[in-house]
Motif scaffolding. Structure first.
Motif: not given
Length: 115
Positions: A15, A66, A84
């Motif tokens: 994350g 991402r 992420s």
């Protein structure tokens, strides 16, 4: 011979985010197509992101939404912003510079995504 030096790798939790940089020694940097590749243990090297001399970008399906790629021609640097992050993003990341028949690789920087 163009020298490419990557930096910015490291250990990050799932994350999290990292920004990789690749700086080229060539003053004609703005003319090169710049790529980021990655290679995980036991896997083939794969293209992650590309930015052309005109600024067009393309991404592997696995990182779309991402990762972003950008370039700073004034400083001969290309960036890979990775958000992420997932454990499957763990790999050695390499930048590549291509101009016609010429292509050059950096030495790679390790990215490890783990809790």
């Amino acid at each position: 011979q163009v020298q490419l030096v990557e930096s910015g790798g490291g250990l990050v939790q799932p994350g999290g985010s990292l920004r990789l940089s690749c700086t080229a020694s060539d003053s004609f940097f703005s003319l090169y197509v710049m790529d980021w590749y990655r290679q995980a243990p036991g896997k083939q090297r794969e293209l992650v992101a590309r930015i052309t001399s005109g600024g067009s970008t393309d991404f592997a399906d696995s990182v779309k939404g991402r990762f972003t790629i950008s370039r700073d021609n004034a400083n001969n640097t290309v960036y890979l912003q990775m958000n992420s992050l997932k454990p499957e993003d763990t790999a050695v990341y390499y930048c590549r510079a291509t101009l016609g028949p010429l292509n050059y690789w950096g030495q790679g920087t390790q990215v490890t995504v783990s809790s």
